[in-house]
Design a protein around this motif. Structure first.
Motif, PDB file in Angstrom:
ATOM      1  N   THR A   1       0.978  -1.167  -0.020  1.00 36.94           N
ATOM      2  CA  THR A   1      -0.121   0.084  -0.082  1.00 36.94           C
ATOM      3  C   THR A   1       0.722   1.334  -0.105  1.00 36.94           C
ATOM      4  O   THR A   1       0.795   2.038  -0.670  1.00 36.94           O
ATOM      5  N   ARG A   2       2.027   1.048   0.941  1.00 38.52           N
ATOM      6  CA  ARG A   2       2.795   2.321   0.871  1.00 38.52           C
ATOM      7  C   ARG A   2       3.428   2.599  -0.379  1.00 38.52           C
ATOM      8  O   ARG A   2       3.471   3.542  -0.978  1.00 38.52           O
ATOM      9  N   GLU A   3       3.999   1.606  -0.991  1.00 41.66           N
ATOM     10  CA  GLU A   3       4.661   1.716  -2.227  1.00 41.66           C
ATOM     11  C   GLU A   3       3.811   2.066  -3.300  1.00 41.66           C
ATOM     12  O   GLU A   3       4.426   2.927  -4.437  1.00 41.66           O
ATOM     13  N   ILE A   4       2.393   1.804  -3.521  1.00 41.02           N
ATOM     14  CA  ILE A   4       1.713   2.474  -4.437  1.00 41.02           C
ATOM     15  C   ILE A   4       1.276   3.606  -4.383  1.00 41.02           C
ATOM     16  O   ILE A   4       1.359   4.465  -5.287  1.00 41.02           O
ATOM     17  N   ARG A   5       1.253   4.187  -2.929  1.00 41.86           N
ATOM     18  CA  ARG A   5       1.038   5.557  -2.767  1.00 41.86           C
ATOM     19  C   ARG A   5       2.266   6.377  -3.462  1.00 41.86           C
ATOM     20  O   ARG A   5       2.234   7.390  -3.697  1.00 41.86           O
ATOM     21  N   PHE A   6       3.429   5.834  -3.176  1.00 42.30           N
ATOM     22  CA  PHE A   6       4.731   6.680  -3.380  1.00 42.30           C
ATOM     23  C   PHE A   6       4.867   6.356  -5.071  1.00 42.30           C
ATOM     24  O   PHE A   6       5.231   7.550  -5.703  1.00 42.30           O
ATOM     25  N   ASP A   7       4.481   5.189  -5.707  1.00 41.94           N
ATOM     26  CA  ASP A   7       4.563   5.052  -7.009  1.00 41.94           C
ATOM     27  C   ASP A   7       3.143   4.302  -7.928  1.00 41.94           C
ATOM     28  O   ASP A   7       3.270   3.159  -7.549  1.00 41.94           O
ATOM     29  N   PRO A   8       2.332   5.339  -8.262  1.00 33.99           N
ATOM     30  CA  PRO A   8       1.163   4.708  -8.831  1.00 33.99           C
ATOM     31  C   PRO A   8       1.357   4.071 -10.069  1.00 33.99           C
ATOM     32  O   PRO A   8       0.697   3.622 -10.742  1.00 33.99           O
ATOM     33  N   ASP A   9       2.772   3.993 -10.758  1.00 36.04           N
ATOM     34  CA  ASP A   9       2.803   3.317 -11.932  1.00 36.04           C
ATOM     35  C   ASP A   9       3.349   2.043 -11.642  1.00 36.04           C
ATOM     36  O   ASP A   9       3.644   1.329 -12.679  1.00 36.04           O
ATOM     37  N   ALA A  10       3.314   1.380 -10.431  1.00 42.24           N
ATOM     38  CA  ALA A  10       3.967   0.101 -10.138  1.00 42.24           C
ATOM     39  C   ALA A  10       3.086  -0.795 -10.246  1.00 42.24           C
ATOM     40  O   ALA A  10       1.988  -0.793 -10.372  1.00 42.24           O
ATOM     41  N   TRP A  11       3.751  -1.932 -10.630  1.00 38.88           N
ATOM     42  CA  TRP A  11       2.745  -3.306 -10.980  1.00 38.88           C
ATOM     43  C   TRP A  11       3.050  -4.284  -9.421  1.00 38.88           C
ATOM     44  O   TRP A  11       3.825  -4.329  -8.824  1.00 38.88           O
ATOM     45  N   ILE A  12       1.925  -4.890  -9.212  1.00 39.49           N
ATOM     46  CA  ILE A  12       2.052  -6.099  -8.071  1.00 39.49           C
ATOM     47  C   ILE A  12       1.659  -7.320  -8.780  1.00 39.49           C
ATOM     48  O   ILE A  12       0.734  -7.432  -9.322  1.00 39.49           O
ATOM     49  N   VAL A  13       2.518  -8.060  -8.659  1.00 41.71           N
ATOM     50  CA  VAL A  13       2.333  -9.700  -9.115  1.00 41.71           C
ATOM     51  C   VAL A  13       2.527 -10.353  -8.003  1.00 41.71           C
ATOM     52  O   VAL A  13       3.281 -10.305  -6.898  1.00 41.71           O
ATOM     53  N   GLU A  14       1.366 -11.359  -7.871  1.00 41.03           N
ATOM     54  CA  GLU A  14       1.490 -12.461  -6.831  1.00 41.03           C
ATOM     55  C   GLU A  14       1.268 -13.874  -7.100  1.00 41.03           C
ATOM     56  O   GLU A  14       0.795 -14.048  -8.181  1.00 41.03           O
ATOM     57  N   THR A  15       2.202 -14.587  -6.508  1.00 42.89           N
ATOM     58  CA  THR A  15       2.253 -16.089  -6.703  1.00 42.89           C
ATOM     59  C   THR A  15       1.874 -16.631  -5.358  1.00 42.89           C
ATOM     60  O   THR A  15       2.267 -16.015  -4.433  1.00 42.89           O
ATOM     61  N   GLU A  16       1.715 -18.070  -5.284  1.00 43.36           N
ATOM     62  CA  GLU A  16       1.274 -18.835  -4.433  1.00 43.36           C
ATOM     63  C   GLU A  16       2.187 -19.997  -4.578  1.00 43.36           C
ATOM     64  O   GLU A  16       1.936 -20.715  -5.431  1.00 43.36           O
ATOM     65  N   ASP A  17       3.133 -20.248  -3.669  1.00 48.14           N
ATOM     66  CA  ASP A  17       3.638 -21.545  -3.791  1.00 48.14           C
ATOM     67  C   ASP A  17       4.293 -21.713  -2.254  1.00 48.14           C
ATOM     68  O   ASP A  17       4.706 -20.989  -1.297  1.00 48.14           O
ATOM     69  N   LYS A  18       3.725 -22.948  -1.772  1.00 45.72           N
ATOM     70  CA  LYS A  18       4.168 -23.331  -0.303  1.00 45.72           C
ATOM     71  C   LYS A  18       5.734 -23.492  -0.190  1.00 45.72           C
ATOM     72  O   LYS A  18       6.158 -23.305   1.056  1.00 45.72           O
TER      73      LYS A  18
END
Length: 113
Positions: free
Chosen positions: A86-103
């Motif tokens: 959330t802080r990163e997006i406030r700082f840089d609205p052009d950022a991407w978030i990629v999420e993976t799931e792996d045990k």
């Protein structure tokens, strides 16, 4: 010249999926050159966040690489990772978030340059 972020993200997700790791784009940023943040959820309530490496670690002879560094050595509770995002997006609205799931917490970022 570096690949467009959208192409890099698509290739990264394909690499993850070829190893049986689910991954998705949670937030699309700037097509051309948005920063990429990768959250690796271990499906036990914790996750590791990988952020773009500082410019000082880049090799001038290989400017096309994308390098990442983990925020912490050990997985963190998911709410604290989400707060950081959330802080990163406030700082840089052009950022991407990629999420993976792996045990096992595999991220493949060392292979996706």
């Amino acid at each position: 010249m570096r690949l467009k972020t959208s192409i890099w993200v698509a290739a990264y997700l394909r690499r993850c999926q070829s190893a049986g790791v689910f991954g998705a784009v949670r937030r699309r940023g700037a097509e051309e050159a948005g920063a990429v943040f990768v959250k690796v959820a271990t499906m036990d309530g914790s996750a590791t966040l990988y952020v773009p490496a500082p410019q000082t670690v880049y090799d001038d002879s290989r400017p096309i690489e994308r390098l990442f560094t983990p925020v912490s050595k050990e997985p963190q509770p998911e709410p604290s990772v989400e707060e950081r995002l959330t802080r990163e997006i406030r700082f840089d609205p052009d950022a991407w978030i990629v999420e993976t799931e792996d045990k096992a917490g595999r991220h493949f970022l060392d292979l996706a340059r």
